[in-house]
Scaffold this motif. Sequence first.
Motif, PDB file in Angstrom:
ATOM      1  N   ILE A 117       0.833  -1.201   0.000  1.00  0.00           N
ATOM      2  CA  ILE A 117       0.000   0.000   0.000  1.00  0.00           C
ATOM      3  C   ILE A 117       0.868   1.251   0.000  1.00  0.00           C
ATOM      4  CG2 ILE A 117      -1.651   1.339   1.362  1.00  0.00           C
ATOM      5  CD1 ILE A 117      -2.799  -1.317   2.356  1.00  0.00           C
ATOM      6  N   ILE A 118       1.892   1.283   0.851  1.00  0.00           N
ATOM      7  CA  ILE A 118       2.776   2.447   0.941  1.00  0.00           C
ATOM      8  C   ILE A 118       3.424   2.755  -0.396  1.00  0.00           C
ATOM      9  CG2 ILE A 118       4.952   3.270   1.957  1.00  0.00           C
ATOM     10  CD1 ILE A 118       4.174   1.750   4.506  1.00  0.00           C
ATOM     11  N   MET A 119       3.727   1.700  -1.173  1.00  0.00           N
ATOM     12  CA  MET A 119       4.410   1.895  -2.458  1.00  0.00           C
ATOM     13  C   MET A 119       3.449   1.902  -3.643  1.00  0.00           C
ATOM     14  SD  MET A 119       7.950  -0.235  -1.747  1.00  0.00           S
ATOM     15  CE  MET A 119       7.144  -1.712  -1.120  1.00  0.00           C
ATOM     16  N   GLY A 120       2.171   2.133  -3.363  1.00  0.00           N
ATOM     17  CA  GLY A 120       1.206   2.305  -4.439  1.00  0.00           C
ATOM     18  C   GLY A 120       0.713   1.030  -5.067  1.00  0.00           C
ATOM     19  N   ALA A 233      22.275  -6.902   1.240  1.00  0.00           N
ATOM     20  CA  ALA A 233      22.497  -7.584  -0.036  1.00  0.00           C
ATOM     21  C   ALA A 233      21.449  -8.660  -0.274  1.00  0.00           C
ATOM     22  CB  ALA A 233      23.903  -8.188  -0.069  1.00  0.00           C
ATOM     23  N   ALA A 234      21.175  -9.484   0.752  1.00  0.00           N
ATOM     24  CA  ALA A 234      20.198 -10.559   0.604  1.00  0.00           C
ATOM     25  C   ALA A 234      18.809  -9.999   0.318  1.00  0.00           C
ATOM     26  CB  ALA A 234      20.171 -11.416   1.871  1.00  0.00           C
ATOM     27  N   ASN A 235      18.417  -8.968   1.060  1.00  0.00           N
ATOM     28  CA  ASN A 235      17.085  -8.382   0.888  1.00  0.00           C
ATOM     29  C   ASN A 235      16.908  -7.789  -0.511  1.00  0.00           C
ATOM     30  OD1 ASN A 235      15.238  -5.886   0.936  1.00  0.00           O
ATOM     31  ND2 ASN A 235      14.639  -6.925   2.813  1.00  0.00           N
ATOM     32  N   LEU A 236      17.830  -6.942  -0.922  1.00  0.00           N
ATOM     33  CA  LEU A 236      17.680  -6.241  -2.200  1.00  0.00           C
ATOM     34  C   LEU A 236      17.847  -7.179  -3.392  1.00  0.00           C
ATOM     35  CD1 LEU A 236      19.536  -2.902  -1.394  1.00  0.00           C
ATOM     36  CD2 LEU A 236      17.094  -3.228  -1.763  1.00  0.00           C
ATOM     37  N   LEU A 237      18.805  -8.099  -3.323  1.00  0.00           N
ATOM     38  CA  LEU A 237      19.010  -9.020  -4.440  1.00  0.00           C
ATOM     39  C   LEU A 237      17.791  -9.911  -4.652  1.00  0.00           C
ATOM     40  CD1 LEU A 237      22.754 -10.062  -3.981  1.00  0.00           C
ATOM     41  CD2 LEU A 237      21.782  -8.632  -5.800  1.00  0.00           C
ATOM     42  N   LEU A 238      17.190 -10.386  -3.559  1.00  0.00           N
ATOM     43  CA  LEU A 238      16.003 -11.222  -3.682  1.00  0.00           C
ATOM     44  C   LEU A 238      14.830 -10.427  -4.258  1.00  0.00           C
ATOM     45  CD1 LEU A 238      16.114 -13.359  -0.404  1.00  0.00           C
ATOM     46  CD2 LEU A 238      16.307 -14.190  -2.755  1.00  0.00           C
ATOM     47  N   GLN A 239      14.659  -9.188  -3.808  1.00  0.00           N
ATOM     48  CA  GLN A 239      13.562  -8.379  -4.339  1.00  0.00           C
ATOM     49  C   GLN A 239      13.741  -8.093  -5.829  1.00  0.00           C
ATOM     50  OE1 GLN A 239      11.517  -5.238  -2.062  1.00  0.00           O
ATOM     51  NE2 GLN A 239      13.201  -5.370  -0.596  1.00  0.00           N
ATOM     52  N   ILE A 240      14.934  -7.702  -6.213  1.00  0.00           N
ATOM     53  CA  ILE A 240      15.186  -7.343  -7.613  1.00  0.00           C
ATOM     54  C   ILE A 240      15.064  -8.565  -8.512  1.00  0.00           C
ATOM     55  CG2 ILE A 240      16.948  -6.516  -9.216  1.00  0.00           C
ATOM     56  CD1 ILE A 240      17.958  -4.703  -6.912  1.00  0.00           C
ATOM     57  N   PRO A 297      10.352   0.799   1.421  1.00  0.00           N
ATOM     58  CA  PRO A 297       9.680   1.870   0.670  1.00  0.00           C
ATOM     59  C   PRO A 297      10.629   2.941   0.168  1.00  0.00           C
ATOM     60  CG  PRO A 297       8.401   1.295   2.604  1.00  0.00           C
ATOM     61  CD  PRO A 297       9.716   0.569   2.737  1.00  0.00           C
ATOM     62  N   MET A 298      11.675   3.228   0.921  1.00  0.00           N
ATOM     63  CA  MET A 298      12.638   4.240   0.502  1.00  0.00           C
ATOM     64  C   MET A 298      13.542   3.711  -0.612  1.00  0.00           C
ATOM     65  SD  MET A 298      13.821   5.857   4.160  1.00  0.00           S
ATOM     66  CE  MET A 298      12.635   6.614   5.282  1.00  0.00           C
ATOM     67  N   MET A 299      13.919   2.436  -0.529  1.00  0.00           N
ATOM     68  CA  MET A 299      14.876   1.886  -1.488  1.00  0.00           C
ATOM     69  C   MET A 299      14.218   1.401  -2.782  1.00  0.00           C
ATOM     70  SD  MET A 299      17.494  -0.242   0.993  1.00  0.00           S
ATOM     71  CE  MET A 299      16.239  -1.431   1.492  1.00  0.00           C
ATOM     72  N   MET A 300      13.012   0.834  -2.667  1.00  0.00           N
ATOM     73  CA  MET A 300      12.386   0.196  -3.824  1.00  0.00           C
ATOM     74  C   MET A 300      11.069   0.851  -4.244  1.00  0.00           C
ATOM     75  SD  MET A 300      14.338  -2.365  -4.724  1.00  0.00           S
ATOM     76  CE  MET A 300      13.231  -3.375  -5.730  1.00  0.00           C
ATOM     77  N   GLY A 301      10.622   1.854  -3.508  1.00  0.00           N
ATOM     78  CA  GLY A 301       9.322   2.452  -3.778  1.00  0.00           C
ATOM     79  C   GLY A 301       9.170   2.988  -5.191  1.00  0.00           C
TER      80      GLY A 301
END
Length: 313
Positions: A117-120, A233-240, A297-301
Amino acid sequence: MALAVLDRAARQAHWLLVAGLLIGIASPTLALMAKPWIAEMIAAMLFLAALRVGPKRLIGAKADFSRSLGVALILQLALPVALYFMLSASGISGPLLLGLMLMSAAAPISGSPNLAIIMGGDPAPSLRLLAVATAILPLTAIPVFWLSPALGTPAEIFAAAARLLAVIAVAVTAAFAVRAKFLPDPDQNQTRMIDGLSAILMAAVVVGLMSAVGEALFEDPRALAFNMAVAFAANLLLQIAALIVARRFFNGADAVAFAIAAGNRNIALFLTALPAAVTDPLLLFIGCFQVPMYLTPMMMGRIYRRVTARQTS
């Protein structure tokens, strides 16, 4: 008065979580006071998540359920097993290997719909995936526990999985019973109150999870920096990676939901099932992993908003 406080907590949930991070790091004493209650607070968060959603919205259409089940099996079973063999072959072992294994085997955080929701984005796919993934977690966790001798013997593994299933079953069953009796069709104010309570609980849990981070900041900053780097690294790599793959097979709303879930895992849920002797060495990594989750939300929003905007344009 209470409604106003809870409504404000729901509206400022992201900043409340960041405040929890900072308070837990800055005040190790307060974090240590909250630490013994982490398991109970996590169970309460599950209760509130199930209370907010209700049984009907969790199920969705047959195709939605099948899609969520398939993604959950990939994220919680195929990924951690593959990760285990990759990391073991690289010579990685000890608490770091165990922490990454448990992270990749965990269900999405209960706040993943709120992140959407925060990221639309649309919270419905996140809610459905959260429900399915949490429901099958005791089963998908068994192979992961089996691969990790530090988690105990086979009998202890099944006992831990049974405890985890019991926590989930009691929390969800109680929530559905309360909803059927008192909140069959919650209005906007009631939903906001639940969201506010969830945000406050999440912030309190984060304070407790920061106990090891606050101590390491002063006693072992090098270990803190290393664990924080691995967590980001683990969080962002998995999301991307999940977003890139999901965009090829699903619509924008589902792709965003699955990507959020891939990187933001409720590793703390295992604290309700595993003995302290196993989890205490992991608390520094678990604490560090909370930071990129609540900064998502700040990094991937911006990226997620673009994906959502393309779907609606």
